[in-house]
Design an enzyme around this catalytic site. Structure first.
Site, PDB file in Angstrom:
ATOM      1  N   GLY A 241       0.791  -1.224   0.000  1.00 31.09           N
ATOM      2  CA  GLY A 241       0.000   0.000   0.000  1.00 31.09           C
ATOM      3  C   GLY A 241       0.821   1.270   0.000  1.00 31.09           C
ATOM      4  N   GLU A 242       2.084   1.186   0.401  1.00 32.82           N
ATOM      5  CA  GLU A 242       2.935   2.376   0.469  1.00 32.82           C
ATOM      6  C   GLU A 242       3.323   2.824  -0.935  1.00 32.82           C
ATOM      7  OE1 GLU A 242       7.299   3.587   2.279  1.00 32.82           O
ATOM      8  OE2 GLU A 242       6.162   1.935   3.185  1.00 32.82           O
ATOM      9  N   SER A 243       3.160   4.110  -1.211  1.00 34.08           N
ATOM     10  CA  SER A 243       3.369   4.620  -2.575  1.00 34.08           C
ATOM     11  C   SER A 243       4.810   4.452  -3.043  1.00 34.08           C
ATOM     12  CB  SER A 243       2.969   6.100  -2.639  1.00 34.08           C
ATOM     13  OG  SER A 243       3.744   6.871  -1.723  1.00 34.08           O
TER      14      SER A 243
ATOM     15  N   LYS B 213       6.942   2.113  -2.190  1.00 34.06           N
ATOM     16  CA  LYS B 213       7.169   0.702  -2.527  1.00 34.06           C
ATOM     17  C   LYS B 213       6.538   0.370  -3.875  1.00 34.06           C
ATOM     18  CE  LYS B 213       7.752  -1.198   2.130  1.00 34.06           C
ATOM     19  NZ  LYS B 213       7.316  -2.235   3.098  1.00 34.06           N
ATOM     20  N   ILE B 214       5.334   0.902  -4.105  1.00 31.38           N
ATOM     21  CA  ILE B 214       4.675   0.678  -5.398  1.00 31.38           C
ATOM     22  C   ILE B 214       5.539   1.243  -6.522  1.00 31.38           C
ATOM     23  CG2 ILE B 214       2.668   1.275  -6.801  1.00 31.38           C
ATOM     24  CD1 ILE B 214       0.996   1.276  -4.264  1.00 31.38           C
TER      25      ILE B 214
END
Length: 676
Positions: free
Chosen positions: A223-225, A227-228
């Protein structure tokens, strides 16, 4: 029709269809067999499963190609366990589907190759087991999972990024949330694992949305931007390197469009979004992202319709995909071009020990449960055939399974039921088929496969002592001196079959009853040799004579007179069981006379097996002294009959030692002579 078609493909094209056949079994046949799709389809799927199992080499080939491969499904194990689950009796009478599954379960015994069991320990299977243990550790604690990988030498020490990437990519059952979090971590080593992980995919010739779907199905996007962003950057670089057309001028264009597709996926399939994005809006949002130029309108339109009609699974469940969609199939076909071909096996290829070990526990439990609950005579016969086949295979290093099987048979004899009187036990044994079948099977297995029996000797000795109290043992057992002659005469009078069980025929009545008559002919004939004879037990004049005749067929005396064939461990377990029984462990005596007779009988049997094993007396006898020391500490130990009968038996053994070629008694432990 579908099963028939796939069966033909298996026969003629299986060397080229390894992954396709796995997909059929995993996503279609096994799921429908498990009940997904309704009862009617389930019955068809069970019949299809049985059709595959009928093929002579299917079991070993499936085990070698899938169950022994660390990155493949355990197709054979899942197939047999499903049949066990379906056949397990939960309704009475059994449903046709349960009977069908049961017949498929016991069918394998009729194949000649099931008589053999080679020790073909597969290194791949051992590796797969370690990987699954590592996955279990990793799902609970990431550090423990990595530690186990190192300890098991599944990854180099220190671990390299490629080995961990393969672990994340190909290990079934890993927690997808943990995979996504690890791949999105900013540390240098994690980024190298992400790169290696992404390079395991082949995106050549694949449109962007299909490539993105395939990629995101292997883990859960965190969910962390940030990491995405790291994960999508790695994907974009890999996709750009492998694109076959010149649509994208840079990996940045791929990255931006990937973000746009994820946003579109959320917009189109989130029920909280009321106003959905239109195709024109999507195309307008992606203008000038390709190095300042527009992407082809047709390309963007195709992506829009693909996403709007079929959502990208961004937050999949832990474990394997639950369905086989077009994207997975396309990826599977592509991988099938480079995967190792299907390994074919000869018809006489010996089954490996692990093949049977994987399903032995459920198989024994299912057969035992069916034997206990059914009243259908043919199914009873099939159960005993199946249990005999299990025993035949279990002797190859699966002693615990053989012990479990024998304990089940001891239960079915009803001889060890503590809540019935001797009269009730005798009446049940005389008038019901199940106890007699179980008794015959029990002592047959002990005779033929006694070398692999361990702890079950105790239960078998308890059954033997109960038979003595019921006064149905033949003189050949009660009087050891005549055992050999009687045993030989039994064998000569009645031929034995493949399983070694001897059973006279003529079915006018069974112990005074007629309801089991017709069932004694038929399928049980391969387990029990049915021979018409004038002195058949079924035509005998009394229940006592009937019981005595059937016990004679068990050849109980041969277990002890031929104990020289037993390996040391099995012989020691048998001797220990007799010592403990003589000391009263597990025994309930109604009178002092009964106690004295039982103790004396146990010591007679001990003398018998000692006489049969004089050639290894120095190795066998000292082990019994340890048992003597143990039983002397029993709370209810009664030394009088035990010591009295022991002295008589020891004198007999001493006479045998002195009259024959004496073993080297000087090697006996000093404690042995002093204890005596």
């Amino acid at each position: 029709m579908i099963c028939s078609t796939v069966l033909n493909l298996y026969h003629f094209l299986r060397r080229s269809l390894r992954l396709q056949l796995e997909a059929f079994f995993t996503y279609a046949l096994l799921r429908i067999t498990a009940g997904i799709g309704g009862i009617q389809l389930q019955e068809v799927a069970i019949e299809g499963t049985i059709s595959f199992l009928r093929q002579p080499t299917f079991a070993i080939e499936t085990y070698v190609n899938y169950d022994c491969d660390p990155i493949r499904h355990n197709v054979f194990e899942e197939m047999l366990k499903l049949l066990c689950k379906i056949a397990f009796p939960v309704t009475n009478p059994a449903l046709p589907m349960q009977i069908q599954a049961f017949e498929g379960l016991v069918m394998r015994r009729r194949r000649k190759q099931s008589r053999y069991l080679g020790r073909l320990r597969s290194n791949k299977k051992a590796e797969e087991e370690k990987i699954m243990i590592a996955a279990n550790h990793y799902n609970r604690d990431e550090k423990k999972g990595f530690d186990y990988l190192n300890l098991s030498n599944l990854v180099p020490s220190p671990p390299d990024s490629k080995s961990l990437a393969y672990f994340f990519r190909y290990t079934p059952g890993l927690d997808k949330n943990k995979i996504g979090d690890y791949l999105g971590d900013p540390s240098e080593f994690n980024l190298s694992v992400l790169k290696e992980f992404t390079e395991t995919f082949d995106f050549s010739g694949v449109i962007l949305d299909i490539a993105l779907r395939t990629y995101l199905e292997t883990f859960r996007l965190p969910g962390e931007s940030q990491k995405i962003q790291r994960i999508l950057e790695a994907f974009s670089e890999r996709f750009y390197e492998q694109q076959s057309s010149e649509i994208f001028v840079s990996k940045d264009a791929v990255f931006i469009l990937c973000y746009s597709l994820i946003m579109l996926n959320t917009d189109q399939h989130n029920p909280q979004v009321k106003k959905k994005m239109t195709e024109e809006e999507f195309i307008r949002n992606n203008r000038a992202i390709n190095g300042g130029m527009d992407l082809p309108r047709e390309y963007l339109s195709e992506l829009f319709h693909s996403i709007s009609t079929n959502a990208i699974t961004l937050f999949g469940q832990t474990g394997l995909p639950v369905e086989l969609n077009s994207n997975k199939w396309a990826d599977l076909v592509k991988r099938s071009r480079t995967v190792e071909p299907y390994i074919t096996c000869e018809f006489k290829h010996k089954l490996s020990r692990e093949l049977f070990a994987a399903i032995s526990g459920p198989a024994v439990a299912t057969l035992a449960a069916i034997f206990e609950h059914t009243e259908d005579e043919e199914i009873l016969h099939e159960c005993v055939e199946g249990l005999i086949s299990v025993a035949r295979i279990a002797r190859y290093g699966l002693e615990d399974i053989l012990d479990e099987l024998l304990c089940c048979l001891c239960k079915f004899t009803t001889l060890l039921n503590p809540y019935t009187t001797a009269e009730e036990t005798l009446f049940t044994f005389s008038n019901e088929l199940k106890p007699r079948m179980a008794t015959l099977a029990l002592f047959t297995i002990a005779n033929k496969y006694g070398e692999s029996v361990r702890g079950a000797w105790k239960n078998l000795v308890d059954c033997l002592l109960k038979l003595k109290r019921l006064k149905v043992l033949p003189q050949s057992v009660i009087e050891p001196g005549n055992t050999s002659a009687a045993s030989n005469s039994d064998v000569a009078a009645h031929p034995k079959t493949e399983s070694g069980v001897i059973f006279p025929s003529s079915h006018n009545g069974f112990g005074g009853t007629s309801r089991y008559v017709s069932g004694l002919i038929g399928r049980f004939s391969q387990f029990l040799s049915l021979e018409t004879s004038a002195d058949s037990m079924l035509n005998a004049g009394s229940e006592f004579e009937n019981n005595l005749k059937i016990i004679q067929q068990c050849r109980i005396g041969s277990i002890f007179t031929e104990s020289s064939k037993l390996p040391d461990e099995s012989l020691q377990n048998l001797g220990r069981a007799l010592v403990f029984a003589a000391a009263g462990k597990g025994q309930k005596f109604s009178t002092p006379v009964e106690e004295e007779e039982t103790v004396g009988f146990c010591w007679d049997l001990l003398a018998m097996i000692t006489t049969a094993n004089l050639h290894r007396f120095t190795a066998f006898w000292p082990q019994l002294h340890d048992s003597f020391a143990v039983v002397s500490q029993f709370p209810l130990f009664s030394p009088c009959p035990f010591a009295e009968k022991a002295i008589v038996a020891l004198f007999k053994i001493a006479l045998k030692l002195l009259s024959g070629p004496a073993p080297r008694l000087d090697k006996l432990p000093r404690s042995s002579s002093s204890n005596r």
